[in-house]
Design a protein around this motif. Structure first.
Motif, PDB file in Angstrom:
ATOM      1  N   LEU A  15      -1.784  -1.712   0.682  1.00 34.11           N
ATOM      2  CA  LEU A  15      -1.349  -2.602  -0.390  1.00 34.11           C
ATOM      3  C   LEU A  15       0.172  -2.597  -0.385  1.00 34.11           C
ATOM      4  O   LEU A  15       0.802  -1.575  -0.687  1.00 34.11           O
ATOM      5  N   LEU A  16       0.761  -3.711  -0.013  1.00 32.80           N
ATOM      6  CA  LEU A  16       2.203  -3.818   0.088  1.00 32.80           C
ATOM      7  C   LEU A  16       2.786  -4.141  -1.285  1.00 32.80           C
ATOM      8  O   LEU A  16       2.354  -5.098  -1.943  1.00 32.80           O
ATOM      9  N   MET A  17       3.799  -3.339  -1.712  1.00 30.05           N
ATOM     10  CA  MET A  17       4.403  -3.502  -3.033  1.00 30.05           C
ATOM     11  C   MET A  17       5.906  -3.275  -2.964  1.00 30.05           C
ATOM     12  O   MET A  17       6.378  -2.448  -2.170  1.00 30.05           O
ATOM     13  N   ASN A  18       6.623  -3.965  -3.823  1.00 30.23           N
ATOM     14  CA  ASN A  18       8.039  -3.697  -4.021  1.00 30.23           C
ATOM     15  C   ASN A  18       8.202  -2.279  -4.568  1.00 30.23           C
ATOM     16  O   ASN A  18       7.472  -1.877  -5.479  1.00 30.23           O
ATOM     17  N   PRO A  19       9.151  -1.476  -4.037  1.00 30.89           N
ATOM     18  CA  PRO A  19       9.314  -0.096  -4.530  1.00 30.89           C
ATOM     19  C   PRO A  19       9.554  -0.015  -6.036  1.00 30.89           C
ATOM     20  O   PRO A  19       9.068   0.913  -6.693  1.00 30.89           O
ATOM     21  N   ASP A  20      10.290  -0.969  -6.591  1.00 38.81           N
ATOM     22  CA  ASP A  20      10.526  -0.954  -8.035  1.00 38.81           C
ATOM     23  C   ASP A  20       9.230  -1.212  -8.801  1.00 38.81           C
ATOM     24  O   ASP A  20       9.029  -0.651  -9.889  1.00 38.81           O
ATOM     25  N   GLY A  43      -9.790   1.514  -1.690  1.00 40.16           N
ATOM     26  CA  GLY A  43      -9.333   2.231  -0.512  1.00 40.16           C
ATOM     27  C   GLY A  43      -8.037   1.750   0.081  1.00 40.16           C
ATOM     28  O   GLY A  43      -7.809   1.873   1.287  1.00 40.16           O
ATOM     29  N   LEU A  44      -7.126   1.194  -0.755  1.00 41.96           N
ATOM     30  CA  LEU A  44      -5.872   0.635  -0.248  1.00 41.96           C
ATOM     31  C   LEU A  44      -4.714   1.607  -0.490  1.00 41.96           C
ATOM     32  O   LEU A  44      -4.537   2.108  -1.600  1.00 41.96           O
ATOM     33  N   LYS A  45      -3.928   1.828   0.535  1.00 41.77           N
ATOM     34  CA  LYS A  45      -2.806   2.757   0.457  1.00 41.77           C
ATOM     35  C   LYS A  45      -1.551   2.028  -0.029  1.00 41.77           C
ATOM     36  O   LYS A  45      -1.090   1.067   0.606  1.00 41.77           O
ATOM     37  N   VAL A  46      -0.993   2.472  -1.141  1.00 38.27           N
ATOM     38  CA  VAL A  46       0.232   1.880  -1.674  1.00 38.27           C
ATOM     39  C   VAL A  46       1.365   2.084  -0.663  1.00 38.27           C
ATOM     40  O   VAL A  46       1.653   3.215  -0.249  1.00 38.27           O
ATOM     41  N   THR A  47       2.004   0.981  -0.278  1.00 33.52           N
ATOM     42  CA  THR A  47       3.005   1.005   0.793  1.00 33.52           C
ATOM     43  C   THR A  47       4.249   0.254   0.348  1.00 33.52           C
ATOM     44  O   THR A  47       4.166  -0.904  -0.088  1.00 33.52           O
ATOM     45  N   PHE A  86       7.267  -2.043   0.424  1.00 32.24           N
ATOM     46  CA  PHE A  86       7.524  -3.204   1.275  1.00 32.24           C
ATOM     47  C   PHE A  86       8.483  -4.148   0.554  1.00 32.24           C
ATOM     48  O   PHE A  86       8.498  -4.227  -0.678  1.00 32.24           O
ATOM     49  N   LEU A  87       9.279  -4.866   1.339  1.00 35.49           N
ATOM     50  CA  LEU A  87      10.293  -5.762   0.781  1.00 35.49           C
ATOM     51  C   LEU A  87       9.628  -7.058   0.316  1.00 35.49           C
ATOM     52  O   LEU A  87       9.485  -8.019   1.071  1.00 35.49           O
ATOM     53  N   LEU A  88       9.204  -7.076  -0.963  1.00 37.00           N
ATOM     54  CA  LEU A  88       8.525  -8.221  -1.564  1.00 37.00           C
ATOM     55  C   LEU A  88       9.198  -8.588  -2.880  1.00 37.00           C
ATOM     56  O   LEU A  88       9.812  -7.735  -3.532  1.00 37.00           O
ATOM     57  N   PRO A  89       9.061  -9.848  -3.339  1.00 37.22           N
ATOM     58  CA  PRO A  89       9.540 -10.183  -4.680  1.00 37.22           C
ATOM     59  C   PRO A  89       8.775  -9.388  -5.735  1.00 37.22           C
ATOM     60  O   PRO A  89       7.594  -9.065  -5.546  1.00 37.22           O
ATOM     61  N   ARG A  90       9.425  -9.082  -6.835  1.00 42.61           N
ATOM     62  CA  ARG A  90       8.776  -8.360  -7.920  1.00 42.61           C
ATOM     63  C   ARG A  90       7.564  -9.153  -8.420  1.00 42.61           C
ATOM     64  O   ARG A  90       7.579 -10.375  -8.530  1.00 42.61           O
ATOM     65  N   GLY A  91       6.485  -8.414  -8.712  1.00 42.78           N
ATOM     66  CA  GLY A  91       5.272  -9.035  -9.232  1.00 42.78           C
ATOM     67  C   GLY A  91       4.321  -9.546  -8.173  1.00 42.78           C
ATOM     68  O   GLY A  91       3.224 -10.018  -8.494  1.00 42.78           O
ATOM     69  N   CYS A  92       4.724  -9.455  -6.892  1.00 49.85           N
ATOM     70  CA  CYS A  92       3.888  -9.959  -5.791  1.00 49.85           C
ATOM     71  C   CYS A  92       3.342  -8.796  -4.966  1.00 49.85           C
ATOM     72  O   CYS A  92       4.037  -7.798  -4.742  1.00 49.85           O
TER      73      CYS A  92
END
Length: 757
Positions: free
Chosen positions: A676-681, A710-714, A716-722
């Motif tokens: 699961l790709l997420m913005n670090p913030d 079963g998704l690993k928080v990762t 990733f450079l994404l816009p906030r909320g996405c």
């Protein structure tokens, strides 16, 4: 947030990384020696046309006119692995359902026609005549309207034409194809506003344009050969502006594998002049902002210099509705635009300044625009922007959707469509002596709904992995086994072949790279690329198994077993010589396919024409249409606490549902797809930690429980909320009702979800 805080890839797209990816696939697939000759001939006149993406083929090809993913597709098809009757004797279907997608396809090429035996829960070998007779008997026993004939985008023009004809001779227009799941939004929106359902560009336009604007498309993974004309454009001074939630390497920096200098030195090409990470669902706002700045500059320059930014003559002569759009844009506040797009006003204005300064601009886009609830508005707004400066219908300009499957556009051209108004039915009636059905057929979403309701009784799949590709997977698989008949025509095993109706057949076909030998000799087939050019393809590799039949032969066999004889429908003659099928296509579509057989191997393909490129607007008003969007975002649902915008992604080791391996090199993700790709913030704000295992749940307002775990928080450079996660694994989270309002294309690029811990 800096890139070095996240998972990412430090290298360029292309280069030695692409070479390594090809070699690893060749070793994994144990590719046959014929693969090397096939790659040498790939995408060249008189050669073999790639089964991967639909990007155009140049008149003067490179020495190696294939990309990393095109090579993977060829090596995947020419694997030495075999999926034989002995394999199926050793494994039940129930067991195979537990296998991963990758492991199913790694069993290799299917070698024999198979029938599902419910008593043993296994596939067992059967004869071709037995299969055709049984399928024909089942189809004759039901109302034709209760059958669906689906086509993936790889089947040739010849096969597609006969498949569509078979459906209509049988009595229905239920002809959904993979376009319904990706670019049907393009077909609907462009037809509404330009009168043509396809893009207006040809390859030569990329040699003349001053600016290219990319929206929601990743050429590095989905169509890497496109990077060659982009690189050449940049080197001559063309500016590329990208709007995409993810910073994709192919649109950042490219190292050309065909250039010895670039391969042996640090030399590489920066692709995008400006890269703006728009929120998923925020493109309407971003485009509106560009239009607002263009209109402001028009007013300023006219007042001070009596000089136009807009092409006022073009707008007056060729368009309708500009005043309403101007009023709407001017009334939209910059604060709304910034909030909905996730971009700063200054960045949007910088993009618009590049557009203003360019004499000739091209717009390119992919499923990042089409797969939204208001995806049609995304495309119509983009056309608005390009109409403002007359950037449609001039050399070096145009709108260019980037298609996926190699012939998905061509299938529509020759009749695979659920929309009877798009097919010359009166001509078919005269040509073949029957009355074609006039009722609108079923889209993919409609077909799924009627399978759920029990109204559809039979499904015939010409390629693809339909059950895996569609939304609402859990519910659909439960309903699927209640079908009376399922028929799958395929080259390799996939999950859709394991979700069977009461009567089920798995029919193996030749791959496009393999020699297709019929009564008149080796047969060529044709396909259409994204730029409306038609190309011939001649396979020469030895067939995987002597038991295989061509797709055309399988369709003809089923049709002959289903339909009453008709002297005007010569299935055997068509099967013996595919040139006769092309003659039939030419008779049905004489304007686009005149002299078809004489033009099959035209270098670079032959152009079938496009009315909008000629500034002939086949719209209701007779002009190109400016349109006002319904909303300022395309994702179709409001924000609220705990709701995230999920975009589904394809990896670098994937083509649609086909998984070549577990390396998403261009994003720095290796060995897994369960991320699961997420913005670090966002990770911190949600109280999560990197590496934590979480799930996602649907947050659609329909009360249905849909979850994927079963998704690993990762990071990733994404816009906030996405959020980002892989397709097709995330399909269970997409409601069947979650689709573009006009085209019914599933909205997989902005899915409302909650994070479950």
């Amino acid at each position: 947030m800096e890139e070095d805080e996240t998972v990412h890839y430090d290298g360029a797209e292309g280069g030695w990384g692409s070479v390594r990816g090809i070699v690893e696939t060749a070793l994994r697939e144990r590719a046959r020696p014929a693969a090397l000759d096939t790659l040498r001939r790939q995408n060249k006149a008189g050669g073999f046309m790639c089964v991967s993406c639909a990007w155009g083929k140049p008149k003067e090809p490179h020495t190696f006119e294939f990309c990393e993913n095109g090579a993977k597709a060829t090596l995947w098809e020419l694997t030495s692995r075999r999926c034989t009757p002995e394999f199926f004797a050793a494994h039940t279907v129930s067991e195979l359902k537990t296998w991963a997608d990758y492991d199913l396809e790694q069993t290799g090429r299917l070698t024999h026609p198979l029938r599902y035996d419910p008593a043993t829960d296994k596939y067992v070998p059967c004869g071709w005549d037995e299969a055709f007779a049984a399928i024909g008997a089942e189809l004759k026993a039901i109302d034709p309207g209760a059958a669906v004939f689906y086509a993936s985008g790889r089947a040739s023009l010849e096969t597609s034409y006969l498949y569509a004809l078979f459906a209509r001779l049988y009595g229905h227009n239920n002809l959904p194809d993979s376009s319904n799941m990706c670019h049907e939004t393009t077909s609907v929106a462009l037809k509404d506003v330009t009168g043509s359902p396809v893009g207006t560009c040809v390859l030569a336009d990329f040699e003349l344009c001053d600016a290219i604007f990319f929206f929601g498309q990743n050429p590095g993974t989905n169509s890497p050969r496109l990077l060659h004309p982009l690189q050449e454009a940049v080197k001559r001074g063309c500016k590329i502006v990208t709007f995409n939630p993810i910073r994709e390497k192919g649109l950042e920096v490219f190292k050309n594998p065909q250039s010895p200098k670039e391969m042996l030195t640090p030399a590489e090409t920066k692709i995008s002049t400006l890269y703006l990470q728009v929120k998923t669902g925020g493109d309407i706002a971003a485009i509106t902002g560009m239009m607002k700045h263009v209109l402001a500059k028009e007013a300023e320059l006219w007042a001070t210099e009596k000089r136009h930014v807009l092409d006022v003559d073009f707008i007056a002569q060729h368009t309708d509705g500009s005043d309403a759009v101007k009023a709407h844009v001017e009334a939209t506040d910059w604060s709304e635009i910034e909030a909905e797009s996730g971009l700063a006003r200054a960045d949007i204005e910088a993009a618009a300044d590049i557009y203003i300064g360019a004499k000739r601009s091209i717009a390119m886009y992919g499923m990042g625009l089409t797969q939204h609830v208001h995806g049609s508005d995304n495309i119509k707004l983009l056309v608005n922007l390009f109409l403002m400066k007359g950037n449609i219908g001039r050399d070096g300009t145009g709108v260019s959707p980037v298609r996926g499957h190699s012939n998905v556009q061509g299938q529509r051209t020759v009749g695979i469509t659920e929309k009877p108004e798009l097919v010359p039915l009166d001509k078919l009636a005269e040509q073949y002596g029957f009355e074609p059905p006039r009722e609108k057929g079923l889209t993919t979403v409609d077909a799924c709904a009627k399978i759920l309701s029990g109204e559809v009784k039979a499904f015939v799949g010409l390629g693809g992995n339909f059950v895996r590709a569609i939304p609402e997977r859990e519910m659909m698989e439960t309903a699927w086994i209640k079908l009376r008949l399922t028929v799958q025509i395929a080259t390799k095993l996939n999950r859709s072949h394991l979700i069977n109706g009461e009567v089920a057949y798995l029919l193996p076909c030749l791959g496009r790279s393999e020699e297709d030998l019929q009564a008149s000799g080796p047969q060529a087939v044709t396909m259409e690329d994204s730029l409306s050019c038609i190309h011939g393809s001649l396979g020469k590799a030895k067939p995987t198994s002597p038991e295989l039949k061509s797709e055309l032969a399988i369709i003809a066999g089923i049709a002959k077993a289903t339909l009453p004889p008709n002297p005007k429908v010569p299935w055997d003659a068509w099967l013996g010589d595919y040139a006769k099928v092309r003659d039939a296509i030419e008779e049905t579509y004489p304007e686009q396919f005149h002299d078809f057989n004489q033009r099959v191997f035209t270098p670079g393909g032959f152009y079938r024409g496009n009315s909008a490129r000629e500034r002939v607007w086949k719209t209701k008003s007779g002009k190109a249409e400016f349109t006002v969007p319904k909303k300022l975002n395309s994702w179709g649902i409001g924000d609220k606490a705990g709701r995230w915008r999920l975009m589904t992604l394809r990896s670098n080791d994937q083509f649609n549902t086909t998984i070549y391996g577990y390396s998403d090199r261009l994003r720095g993700i290796e060995g897994t797809r369960d991320v699961l790709l997420m913005n670090p913030d966002d990770i911190a704000a949600a109280g999560l930690v990197e590496g934590q295992i979480v799930g996602l749940a649907s947050d659609a307002d329909d009360g249905v429980d849909r979850q994927v775990g079963g998704l690993k928080v990762t990071r990733f450079l994404l816009p906030r909320g996405c959020l980002g996660a892989y397709y097709p694994e995330m399909n269970p989270l997409v409601p069947l009702s979650w689709h573009d309002e006009e085209s019914k294309t599933p909205a997989g690029k902005s899915v409302p979800v909650r994070i479950v811990t």
